[in-house]
Design an enzyme around this catalytic site. Structure first.
Site, PDB file in Angstrom:
ATOM      1  N   GLY A  15       0.829  -1.199   0.000  1.00  0.00           N
ATOM      2  CA  GLY A  15       0.000   0.000   0.000  1.00  0.00           C
ATOM      3  C   GLY A  15       0.865   1.251   0.000  1.00  0.00           C
ATOM      4  N   ASN A  92       1.083  -2.539   5.244  1.00  0.00           N
ATOM      5  CA  ASN A  92       0.275  -1.333   5.385  1.00  0.00           C
ATOM      6  C   ASN A  92      -0.991  -1.362   4.528  1.00  0.00           C
ATOM      7  OD1 ASN A  92      -0.203   1.746   5.732  1.00  0.00           O
ATOM      8  ND2 ASN A  92       0.074   1.504   3.522  1.00  0.00           N
ATOM      9  N   TYR A 157     -13.883  -4.043   9.084  1.00  0.00           N
ATOM     10  CA  TYR A 157     -12.599  -3.353   9.268  1.00  0.00           C
ATOM     11  C   TYR A 157     -12.039  -3.597  10.678  1.00  0.00           C
ATOM     12  CZ  TYR A 157      -9.110   0.382   9.058  1.00  0.00           C
ATOM     13  OH  TYR A 157      -7.929   1.098   9.079  1.00  0.00           O
ATOM     14  N   ALA A 159     -12.747  -6.050  12.726  1.00  0.00           N
ATOM     15  CA  ALA A 159     -12.367  -7.460  12.856  1.00  0.00           C
ATOM     16  C   ALA A 159     -11.025  -7.724  12.184  1.00  0.00           C
ATOM     17  CB  ALA A 159     -13.445  -8.355  12.251  1.00  0.00           C
ATOM     18  N   LYS A 161      -8.569  -5.572  11.686  1.00  0.00           N
ATOM     19  CA  LYS A 161      -7.464  -4.931  12.405  1.00  0.00           C
ATOM     20  C   LYS A 161      -7.228  -5.575  13.770  1.00  0.00           C
ATOM     21  CE  LYS A 161      -6.287  -1.939   9.257  1.00  0.00           C
ATOM     22  NZ  LYS A 161      -4.971  -2.042   8.595  1.00  0.00           N
TER      23      LYS A 161
END
Length: 248
Positions: A15, A92, A157, A159, A161
Protein backbone atom coordinates in the site's frame (compact mmCIF):
# COMPACT_ATOMS: atom_id res chain seq x y z
CA UNK A 1 19.22 11.26 6.70
CA UNK A 2 16.29 10.44 8.97
CA UNK A 3 16.53 9.96 12.71
CA UNK A 4 16.91 6.20 12.27
CA UNK A 5 19.73 4.59 10.30
CA UNK A 6 18.65 2.06 7.66
CA UNK A 7 21.86 2.17 5.63
CA UNK A 8 22.27 -1.08 3.68
CA UNK A 9 18.76 -2.27 4.58
CA UNK A 10 16.08 -3.47 2.17
CA UNK A 11 12.43 -2.78 2.98
CA UNK A 12 9.15 -3.95 1.47
CA UNK A 13 6.09 -1.73 1.99
CA UNK A 14 2.57 -2.65 0.85
CA UNK A 15 0.00 0.00 0.00
CA UNK A 16 3.04 2.17 -0.62
CA UNK A 17 1.86 4.28 -3.55
CA UNK A 18 0.23 7.07 -1.55
CA UNK A 19 -1.00 8.25 1.84
CA UNK A 20 0.43 6.63 4.98
CA UNK A 21 2.18 3.96 2.88
CA UNK A 22 4.04 6.56 0.88
CA UNK A 23 4.99 8.45 4.07
CA UNK A 24 6.39 5.22 5.56
CA UNK A 25 8.29 4.45 2.35
CA UNK A 26 9.92 7.88 2.26
CA UNK A 27 10.79 7.76 5.98
CA UNK A 28 12.66 4.46 5.46
CA UNK A 29 14.36 5.79 2.32
CA UNK A 30 15.45 8.94 4.17
CA UNK A 31 17.21 6.65 6.63
CA UNK A 32 19.08 4.93 3.81
CA UNK A 33 16.89 1.93 2.91
CA UNK A 34 16.22 0.67 -0.60
CA UNK A 35 12.49 0.00 -0.88
CA UNK A 36 10.21 -2.33 -2.82
CA UNK A 37 6.97 -0.36 -3.19
CA UNK A 38 3.99 -2.68 -3.59
CA UNK A 39 0.52 -1.51 -4.52
CA UNK A 40 -2.48 -2.39 -6.66
CA UNK A 41 -2.80 1.26 -7.75
CA UNK A 42 -0.06 1.18 -10.36
CA UNK A 43 -0.71 4.74 -11.56
CA UNK A 44 0.68 6.10 -8.29
CA UNK A 45 3.68 3.79 -8.03
CA UNK A 46 5.85 5.87 -10.35
CA UNK A 47 5.35 9.00 -8.24
CA UNK A 48 6.53 7.19 -5.10
CA UNK A 49 9.42 5.64 -7.04
CA UNK A 50 10.58 9.10 -8.19
CA UNK A 51 10.42 10.45 -4.62
CA UNK A 52 12.49 7.54 -3.28
CA UNK A 53 15.08 7.98 -6.04
CA UNK A 54 15.28 11.71 -5.33
CA UNK A 55 16.54 10.68 -1.86
CA UNK A 56 19.33 8.71 -3.53
CA UNK A 57 17.85 5.29 -2.81
CA UNK A 58 16.70 2.46 -5.09
CA UNK A 59 12.97 1.87 -5.55
CA UNK A 60 11.40 -1.26 -7.01
CA UNK A 61 7.72 -0.67 -7.96
CA UNK A 62 5.62 -3.84 -7.97
CA UNK A 63 1.93 -4.19 -8.81
CA UNK A 64 0.44 -6.80 -6.48
CA UNK A 65 -2.94 -7.85 -5.09
CA UNK A 66 -2.00 -8.53 -1.47
CA UNK A 67 -4.92 -10.95 -1.04
CA UNK A 68 -3.59 -13.25 -3.80
CA UNK A 69 -1.05 -15.77 -2.50
CA UNK A 70 0.57 -16.46 -5.89
CA UNK A 71 1.06 -12.74 -6.55
CA UNK A 72 2.49 -12.17 -3.08
CA UNK A 73 4.99 -15.03 -3.43
CA UNK A 74 6.02 -13.79 -6.89
CA UNK A 75 6.44 -10.28 -5.49
CA UNK A 76 8.79 -11.45 -2.70
CA UNK A 77 10.74 -13.64 -5.17
CA UNK A 78 11.25 -10.55 -7.36
CA UNK A 79 12.47 -8.46 -4.42
CA UNK A 80 14.95 -11.18 -3.39
CA UNK A 81 16.20 -11.49 -6.98
CA UNK A 82 16.64 -7.71 -7.26
CA UNK A 83 17.99 -6.86 -3.79
CA UNK A 84 19.25 -10.20 -2.44
CA UNK A 85 17.56 -9.90 0.96
CA UNK A 86 14.68 -8.36 2.92
CA UNK A 87 15.36 -6.70 6.27
CA UNK A 88 12.08 -4.86 6.88
CA UNK A 89 8.50 -5.82 5.97
CA UNK A 90 5.74 -3.23 6.48
CA UNK A 91 2.20 -4.54 6.00
CA UNK A 92 0.27 -1.33 5.38
CA UNK A 93 -2.18 -2.16 2.56
CA UNK A 94 -5.77 -1.74 3.72
CA UNK A 95 -9.26 -0.95 2.50
CA UNK A 96 -12.63 -0.05 4.04
CA UNK A 97 -16.15 -1.00 2.99
CA UNK A 98 -18.19 0.37 5.86
CA UNK A 99 -21.77 -0.47 6.77
CA UNK A 100 -23.87 -1.74 9.65
CA UNK A 101 -23.27 -5.45 10.19
CA UNK A 102 -26.94 -6.43 9.68
CA UNK A 103 -26.73 -4.98 6.16
CA UNK A 104 -23.12 -5.93 5.39
CA UNK A 105 -22.72 -8.17 2.34
CA UNK A 106 -20.56 -11.28 2.28
CA UNK A 107 -18.57 -9.63 -0.52
CA UNK A 108 -17.77 -6.53 1.58
CA UNK A 109 -16.74 -8.70 4.54
CA UNK A 110 -14.53 -10.94 2.38
CA UNK A 111 -12.90 -8.03 0.52
CA UNK A 112 -11.83 -6.18 3.68
CA UNK A 113 -10.65 -9.31 5.52
CA UNK A 114 -8.89 -10.44 2.32
CA UNK A 115 -6.77 -7.30 1.97
CA UNK A 116 -6.30 -6.21 5.57
CA UNK A 117 -5.83 -9.53 7.37
CA UNK A 118 -5.11 -12.20 4.77
CA UNK A 119 -2.75 -9.82 2.94
CA UNK A 120 -0.78 -9.26 6.14
CA UNK A 121 -0.61 -13.02 6.70
CA UNK A 122 0.48 -13.78 3.13
CA UNK A 123 3.34 -11.27 3.14
CA UNK A 124 4.44 -12.31 6.63
CA UNK A 125 4.53 -15.95 5.55
CA UNK A 126 6.42 -15.06 2.35
CA UNK A 127 9.18 -13.09 4.11
CA UNK A 128 9.47 -15.45 7.11
CA UNK A 129 11.62 -18.03 5.33
CA UNK A 130 14.30 -15.66 3.94
CA UNK A 131 14.36 -13.75 7.24
CA UNK A 132 14.77 -17.03 9.17
CA UNK A 133 17.71 -17.97 6.93
CA UNK A 134 19.48 -14.67 7.64
CA UNK A 135 18.39 -14.86 11.31
CA UNK A 136 17.23 -11.25 11.35
CA UNK A 137 14.32 -9.11 10.26
CA UNK A 138 11.69 -6.64 11.42
CA UNK A 139 8.01 -6.93 10.50
CA UNK A 140 5.72 -3.98 11.23
CA UNK A 141 1.97 -4.34 10.70
CA UNK A 142 -0.45 -1.41 10.48
CA UNK A 143 -3.42 -2.08 12.77
CA UNK A 144 -5.89 0.59 13.98
CA UNK A 145 -7.29 2.09 17.16
CA UNK A 146 -10.68 0.63 16.16
CA UNK A 147 -9.14 -2.86 16.15
CA UNK A 148 -8.75 -2.34 19.91
CA UNK A 149 -11.93 -0.40 20.77
CA UNK A 150 -14.41 -1.36 18.03
CA UNK A 151 -16.41 1.10 15.94
CA UNK A 152 -20.06 1.05 14.80
CA UNK A 153 -20.42 0.57 11.05
CA UNK A 154 -17.03 -1.10 10.67
CA UNK A 155 -17.56 -4.75 11.66
CA UNK A 156 -15.34 -5.97 8.81
CA UNK A 157 -12.60 -3.35 9.27
CA UNK A 158 -12.43 -3.65 13.07
CA UNK A 159 -12.37 -7.46 12.86
CA UNK A 160 -9.56 -7.32 10.31
CA UNK A 161 -7.46 -4.93 12.41
CA UNK A 162 -8.11 -6.84 15.63
CA UNK A 163 -6.96 -9.91 13.73
CA UNK A 164 -3.80 -8.09 12.62
CA UNK A 165 -2.98 -7.40 16.28
CA UNK A 166 -3.43 -11.07 17.24
CA UNK A 167 -1.41 -12.19 14.20
CA UNK A 168 1.35 -9.76 15.19
CA UNK A 169 1.63 -11.27 18.68
CA UNK A 170 1.67 -14.85 17.37
CA UNK A 171 4.24 -14.03 14.69
CA UNK A 172 6.49 -12.47 17.35
CA UNK A 173 6.29 -15.66 19.43
CA UNK A 174 6.89 -18.02 16.50
CA UNK A 175 9.78 -16.15 14.88
CA UNK A 176 11.52 -14.50 17.83
CA UNK A 177 13.98 -17.37 18.32
CA UNK A 178 15.26 -16.71 14.77
CA UNK A 179 16.03 -13.06 15.47
CA UNK A 180 12.88 -11.76 13.78
CA UNK A 181 10.80 -9.10 15.51
CA UNK A 182 7.14 -8.38 14.76
CA UNK A 183 5.22 -5.35 16.05
CA UNK A 184 2.19 -3.28 15.08
CA UNK A 185 1.35 0.40 14.92
CA UNK A 186 -2.28 1.23 15.71
CA UNK A 187 -3.08 4.71 14.35
CA UNK A 188 -6.00 6.75 15.65
CA UNK A 189 -7.64 9.45 13.53
CA UNK A 190 -5.03 10.54 10.99
CA UNK A 191 -5.43 13.51 8.65
CA UNK A 192 -5.99 12.10 5.18
CA UNK A 193 -8.21 12.44 2.13
CA UNK A 194 -10.80 10.37 4.05
CA UNK A 195 -10.88 12.69 7.08
CA UNK A 196 -10.60 15.89 5.00
CA UNK A 197 -14.15 15.39 3.69
CA UNK A 198 -15.68 15.18 7.19
CA UNK A 199 -17.85 18.11 8.28
CA UNK A 200 -16.53 20.40 11.02
CA UNK A 201 -19.28 19.08 13.31
CA UNK A 202 -18.11 15.49 12.87
CA UNK A 203 -14.47 16.51 13.27
CA UNK A 204 -15.28 18.35 16.51
CA UNK A 205 -17.11 15.28 17.84
CA UNK A 206 -14.10 13.05 17.17
CA UNK A 207 -11.79 15.68 18.67
CA UNK A 208 -13.66 15.52 22.00
CA UNK A 209 -12.32 11.96 22.45
CA UNK A 210 -8.71 12.90 21.66
CA UNK A 211 -6.87 14.38 24.67
CA UNK A 212 -4.28 16.04 22.40
CA UNK A 213 -7.19 17.75 20.55
CA UNK A 214 -5.75 17.12 17.11
CA UNK A 215 -5.79 14.52 14.36
CA UNK A 216 -2.48 12.78 13.79
CA UNK A 217 -0.41 13.16 10.63
CA UNK A 218 0.82 10.51 8.23
CA UNK A 219 4.31 11.41 9.42
CA UNK A 220 3.35 10.50 13.00
CA UNK A 221 2.53 6.97 11.81
CA UNK A 222 5.68 6.77 9.68
CA UNK A 223 7.80 7.80 12.68
CA UNK A 224 6.31 4.99 14.78
CA UNK A 225 6.96 2.45 12.02
CA UNK A 226 10.54 3.67 11.60
CA UNK A 227 11.24 3.22 15.31
CA UNK A 228 9.87 -0.34 15.39
CA UNK A 229 11.78 -1.24 12.21
CA UNK A 230 15.04 0.20 13.53
CA UNK A 231 17.87 -1.32 15.55
CA UNK A 232 16.88 1.06 18.37
CA UNK A 233 13.87 -1.24 18.92
CA UNK A 234 16.01 -4.40 18.96
CA UNK A 235 14.41 -5.65 22.21
CA UNK A 236 10.83 -4.76 21.26
CA UNK A 237 8.59 -7.47 19.79
CA UNK A 238 4.94 -8.54 19.99
CA UNK A 239 3.91 -4.99 20.89
CA UNK A 240 1.23 -2.59 19.63
CA UNK A 241 2.35 1.05 19.48
CA UNK A 242 -0.77 3.23 19.70
CA UNK A 243 -0.40 6.48 17.77
CA UNK A 244 -3.77 7.98 18.67
CA UNK A 245 -3.31 11.21 20.64
CA UNK A 246 -4.49 9.47 23.83
CA UNK A 247 -7.90 8.27 22.52
CA UNK A 248 -7.65 5.01 24.48
Amino acid sequence: MGAFDFTGKVAVVTGAARGIGQAITLKLAEGGADVAICDLKTEWLEETKAKVESLGRKALPLAVDVSNGDQVNACIDTVLKEFGKIDIMVNNAGITKDGLLIRMSDADWDAVLGVNLKGTFLFTRAVARPMMKQRSGAIVNIASVVGIMGNPGQANYTASKGGVIALTKTTAKELGSRGIRCNAVAPGFISSKMTDVLSQEVRDKYMENIPLRAFGTQQDVANGVAFLASDEASYVTGQVLSVNGGMI
